[in-house]
Design an enzyme around this catalytic site. Structure first.
Site, mmCIF file in Angstrom:
data_model
loop_
_atom_site.group_PDB
_atom_site.id
_atom_site.type_symbol
_atom_site.label_atom_id
_atom_site.label_comp_id
_atom_site.label_asym_id
_atom_site.label_seq_id
_atom_site.Cartn_x
_atom_site.Cartn_y
_atom_site.Cartn_z
ATOM 1 N N PRO A 71 0.778 -1.225 0.000
ATOM 2 C CG PRO A 71 0.415 -0.614 2.220
ATOM 3 C CD PRO A 71 1.354 -1.357 1.309
ATOM 4 C CD GLU A 72 4.570 3.314 -2.791
ATOM 5 O OE1 GLU A 72 4.712 4.499 -3.132
ATOM 6 O OE2 GLU A 72 5.265 2.406 -3.239
#
Length: 261
Positions: free
Chosen positions: A2-3
């Site tokens: 996750p960014e």
DNA sequence: CCGAAGACCTGCTGGC
DNA sequence: TGCCAGCAGGTCTTCG
């Protein structure tokens, strides 16, 4: 997974399902993801009503009528709507209209209830920041620019993929001392960060191994990566082989010709 | 403030 | 086929 773009994709895909719903019950099966206390997380969530869902950098805040459910996806977290629980299901939220699962292989994620909103450790969100603030915050920072972009208290949401991609787009070497960026180059970087993040959101994020949205759909931005994961392959701009180094303990990909110190 | 190193977890890939 | 090293969208803590 996750960014910012992946988290944004996940948030958008759960918001309509869960906003306004009441939590019937919560069950956490990993002590690691509730680093406060698991019982209090389950008890705090039961019968609470979901008021709204927001993203802060890489954090997900599920605001309740009494408190906050804080979720971080770590490296391998997924939030799935109405999926069957599996081996890596770490938390289950049963709502009136369905079930929200947190799956997380490595358990670096978080799923915690707070009666009161905890103090913010995340700096300004990358999408909400203006250039003047960004430039002012570079002042006095002697760190290399790449690790500084990964520092969530400096700017929220940028991670390893998009830091490399933005630096490439701005033609800035990842080791450049942050404070030494001219206003012109800082502007180029600022614009590149926004452009890369927005393009990635439009493609529903990058799926390297397991990022999916709440309905299980993968992102496709990985096919547009210019440097990340392309060590040895030709630079899309000049043909020079992309180089990989380790900076701040993280893999860092750049074009040695386009990105000079 | 800054960087390096090690932890925390589990799985996958590539080389031998 | 089997085993081992190295790698992974993140963050924390400790140390110099």
């Amino acid at each position: 997974m996750p960014e910012l773009p992946e988290v944004e994709t996940v948030v958008r895909s759960i918001a309509a399902h869960i906003t306004g719903q009441t939590i019937r019950s919560a069950a956490v099966s990993s002590a690691r993801v509730t680093r406060n206390d698991h019982r209090s997380t389950e008890q705090g969530l039961a019968a609470a009503r979901i008021v709204r869902v927001r993203r802060h950098g890489k954090q997900i805040h599920i605001e309740l009528d009494r408190g906050l459910l804080y979720i971080h996806l770590g490296m391998t977290g997924n939030l799935l709507w109405n999926a069957a629980p599996g081996k890596y299901t770490r938390a289950v939220l049963e709502l009136d209209n369905g079930v929200l699962l947190l799956n997380d292989i490595r358990q670096f994620g978080r799923f915690e209830y707070y009666a009161e909103t905890p103090e913010q450790r995340v700096g300004p969100d990358a999408l909400a920041l203006d250039f003047e603030t960004f430039f002012a915050r570079l002042h006095g920072r002697k760190s290399a620019i790449k690790p500084l972009l990964l520092n969530q208290s400096f700017i929220g949401g940028v991670g390893n993929i998009y830091a490399d991609e933005a630096l490439f787009a701005a033609r800035i070497h990842p080791r450049t001392v942050a404070a030494r960026l001219s206003e012109t180059r800082a502007r180029r970087l600022f614009d590149a960060i926004l452009q890369v993040l927005e393009a990635a959101i439009a493609r529903r994020g990058s799926t390297i191994s397991n990022h999916v949205d709440a309905s299980g759909e993968k992102g496709s931005y990985q096919s547009l990566h210019a440097v990340y994961g392309r060590e040895g392959e030709p630079c899309l701009r000049c043909g020079t082989p992309i180089r990989r180094i380790v900076l701040g303990q993280r893999s860092t990909h750049y074009c040695p010709r386009c990105q000079r110190v």
